[in-house]
Design a protein around this motif. Structure first.
Motif, PDB file in Angstrom:
ATOM      1  N   THR A 172       0.812  -1.218   0.000  1.00 50.46           N
ATOM      2  CA  THR A 172       0.000   0.000   0.000  1.00 50.46           C
ATOM      3  C   THR A 172       0.846   1.268   0.000  1.00 50.46           C
ATOM      4  OG1 THR A 172      -0.123  -0.087   2.409  1.00 50.46           O
ATOM      5  CG2 THR A 172      -1.929  -1.100   1.162  1.00 50.46           C
ATOM      6  N   GLU A 173       2.133   1.135   0.268  1.00 54.71           N
ATOM      7  CA  GLU A 173       3.013   2.301   0.303  1.00 54.71           C
ATOM      8  C   GLU A 173       3.873   2.424  -0.954  1.00 54.71           C
ATOM      9  OE1 GLU A 173       5.189   1.845   3.903  1.00 54.71           O
ATOM     10  OE2 GLU A 173       3.514   2.486   5.145  1.00 54.71           O
ATOM     11  N   GLY A 174       3.654   1.559  -1.924  1.00 53.17           N
ATOM     12  CA  GLY A 174       4.448   1.593  -3.151  1.00 53.17           C
ATOM     13  C   GLY A 174       3.841   2.535  -4.181  1.00 53.17           C
ATOM     14  N   GLN A 175       4.467   2.576  -5.329  1.00 51.90           N
ATOM     15  CA  GLN A 175       3.927   3.362  -6.422  1.00 51.90           C
ATOM     16  C   GLN A 175       4.190   2.637  -7.733  1.00 51.90           C
ATOM     17  OE1 GLN A 175       5.601   7.270  -6.920  1.00 51.90           O
ATOM     18  NE2 GLN A 175       7.647   6.579  -6.439  1.00 51.90           N
ATOM     19  N   ARG A 176       3.392   2.969  -8.718  1.00 54.81           N
ATOM     20  CA  ARG A 176       3.490   2.326 -10.015  1.00 54.81           C
ATOM     21  C   ARG A 176       4.727   2.833 -10.763  1.00 54.81           C
ATOM     22  NH1 ARG A 176      -2.063   0.852 -12.345  1.00 54.81           N
ATOM     23  NH2 ARG A 176      -0.685   0.586 -14.116  1.00 54.81           N
ATOM     24  N   PRO A 177       5.221   2.037 -11.715  1.00 56.61           N
ATOM     25  CA  PRO A 177       6.335   2.515 -12.536  1.00 56.61           C
ATOM     26  C   PRO A 177       5.944   3.769 -13.324  1.00 56.61           C
ATOM     27  CG  PRO A 177       5.931   0.175 -12.901  1.00 56.61           C
ATOM     28  CD  PRO A 177       4.805   0.694 -12.067  1.00 56.61           C
ATOM     29  N   TYR A 178       6.925   4.581 -13.662  1.00 60.83           N
ATOM     30  CA  TYR A 178       6.659   5.797 -14.415  1.00 60.83           C
ATOM     31  C   TYR A 178       7.818   6.046 -15.374  1.00 60.83           C
ATOM     32  CZ  TYR A 178       9.750   7.579 -10.818  1.00 60.83           C
ATOM     33  OH  TYR A 178      10.801   7.759  -9.974  1.00 60.83           O
ATOM     34  N   THR A 179       7.573   6.863 -16.367  1.00 64.21           N
ATOM     35  CA  THR A 179       8.594   7.246 -17.333  1.00 64.21           C
ATOM     36  C   THR A 179       8.687   8.761 -17.365  1.00 64.21           C
ATOM     37  OG1 THR A 179       8.108   5.317 -18.702  1.00 64.21           O
ATOM     38  CG2 THR A 179       9.278   7.131 -19.756  1.00 64.21           C
ATOM     39  N   LEU A 180       9.912   9.270 -17.293  1.00 69.58           N
ATOM     40  CA  LEU A 180      10.125  10.708 -17.384  1.00 69.58           C
ATOM     41  C   LEU A 180      10.696  11.040 -18.750  1.00 69.58           C
ATOM     42  CD1 LEU A 180      11.739  11.603 -13.958  1.00 69.58           C
ATOM     43  CD2 LEU A 180       9.420  12.006 -14.734  1.00 69.58           C
ATOM     44  N   VAL A 181      10.136  12.066 -19.373  1.00 69.52           N
ATOM     45  CA  VAL A 181      10.621  12.522 -20.669  1.00 69.52           C
ATOM     46  C   VAL A 181      10.849  14.029 -20.591  1.00 69.52           C
ATOM     47  CG1 VAL A 181      10.119  12.740 -23.129  1.00 69.52           C
ATOM     48  CG2 VAL A 181       9.384  10.695 -21.890  1.00 69.52           C
ATOM     49  N   ASP A 182      12.098  14.437 -20.834  1.00 68.00           N
ATOM     50  CA  ASP A 182      12.458  15.845 -20.941  1.00 68.00           C
ATOM     51  C   ASP A 182      12.943  16.066 -22.367  1.00 68.00           C
ATOM     52  OD1 ASP A 182      11.978  16.020 -18.221  1.00 68.00           O
ATOM     53  OD2 ASP A 182      14.093  16.074 -17.659  1.00 68.00           O
ATOM     54  N   ALA A 183      12.713  17.246 -22.916  1.00 70.90           N
ATOM     55  CA  ALA A 183      13.149  17.536 -24.285  1.00 70.90           C
ATOM     56  C   ALA A 183      13.568  18.992 -24.388  1.00 70.90           C
ATOM     57  CB  ALA A 183      12.012  17.250 -25.264  1.00 70.90           C
ATOM     58  N   SER A 184      14.508  19.251 -25.291  1.00 72.13           N
ATOM     59  CA  SER A 184      14.891  20.631 -25.547  1.00 72.13           C
ATOM     60  C   SER A 184      15.397  20.765 -26.975  1.00 72.13           C
ATOM     61  CB  SER A 184      15.964  21.113 -24.563  1.00 72.13           C
ATOM     62  OG  SER A 184      17.184  20.446 -24.786  1.00 72.13           O
ATOM     63  N   LEU A 185      15.294  21.964 -27.491  1.00 72.53           N
ATOM     64  CA  LEU A 185      15.750  22.285 -28.825  1.00 72.53           C
ATOM     65  C   LEU A 185      16.513  23.603 -28.735  1.00 72.53           C
ATOM     66  CD1 LEU A 185      15.668  21.647 -31.876  1.00 72.53           C
ATOM     67  CD2 LEU A 185      13.574  22.992 -31.980  1.00 72.53           C
ATOM     68  N   ASP A 186      17.773  23.582 -29.155  1.00 69.49           N
ATOM     69  CA  ASP A 186      18.633  24.760 -29.093  1.00 69.49           C
ATOM     70  C   ASP A 186      18.895  25.294 -30.495  1.00 69.49           C
ATOM     71  OD1 ASP A 186      18.993  24.568 -26.316  1.00 69.49           O
ATOM     72  OD2 ASP A 186      20.610  23.134 -26.564  1.00 69.49           O
ATOM     73  N   TYR A 187      18.909  26.622 -30.608  1.00 66.80           N
ATOM     74  CA  TYR A 187      19.247  27.269 -31.878  1.00 66.80           C
ATOM     75  C   TYR A 187      20.281  28.344 -31.602  1.00 66.80           C
ATOM     76  CZ  TYR A 187      18.918  30.071 -36.086  1.00 66.80           C
ATOM     77  OH  TYR A 187      19.220  30.766 -37.227  1.00 66.80           O
ATOM     78  N   ARG A 188      21.416  28.266 -32.300  1.00 62.75           N
ATOM     79  CA  ARG A 188      22.501  29.234 -32.123  1.00 62.75           C
ATOM     80  C   ARG A 188      23.014  29.664 -33.495  1.00 62.75           C
ATOM     81  NH1 ARG A 188      25.465  27.313 -26.754  1.00 62.75           N
ATOM     82  NH2 ARG A 188      23.656  26.276 -25.881  1.00 62.75           N
ATOM     83  N   PRO A 189      22.601  30.829 -33.975  1.00 60.73           N
ATOM     84  CA  PRO A 189      23.122  31.318 -35.263  1.00 60.73           C
ATOM     85  C   PRO A 189      24.647  31.506 -35.168  1.00 60.73           C
ATOM     86  CG  PRO A 189      21.263  32.638 -34.532  1.00 60.73           C
ATOM     87  CD  PRO A 189      21.636  31.740 -33.397  1.00 60.73           C
ATOM     88  N   ASP A 190      25.341  31.261 -36.258  1.00 63.37           N
ATOM     89  CA  ASP A 190      26.804  31.371 -36.289  1.00 63.37           C
ATOM     90  C   ASP A 190      27.290  32.745 -35.835  1.00 63.37           C
ATOM     91  OD1 ASP A 190      26.987  28.801 -37.220  1.00 63.37           O
ATOM     92  OD2 ASP A 190      27.022  29.394 -39.327  1.00 63.37           O
TER      93      ASP A 190
END
Length: 72
Positions: A7-25
């Motif tokens: 009763t003190e446990g928890q279900r499995p979970y998946t973490l998803v983080d994402a990022s997109l970088d843009y750097r003009p020359d």
């Protein structure tokens, strides 16, 4: 000794983080779009039963943002 209770446990979970970088020359400018906990997973980081109640800390909910930086 204390045992782990089902009763003190928890279900499995998946973490998803994402990022997109843009750097003009050679412009010194950068733009980053990001999302943390993209699918808004809800889970406990910490939980303890103090005898008078349960104290718990949960994961931060989904966060989405933009970061703009300039260097000189």
């Amino acid at each position: 000794s204390k045992e782990n209770l089902a009763t003190e446990g928890q279900r499995p979970y998946t973490l998803v983080d994402a990022s997109l970088d843009y750097r003009p020359d050679d412009s010194g400018l950068s733009v980053r779009v990001f999302a943390t906990n993209l699918f808004d997973a809800r889970y406990l980081i910490y939980s303890v039963d103090q005898g008078f109640g349960v104290i718990a800390t949960r994961r931060q909910p989904r966060s989405i943002g933009v970061e703009i930086a300039a260097s000189f």
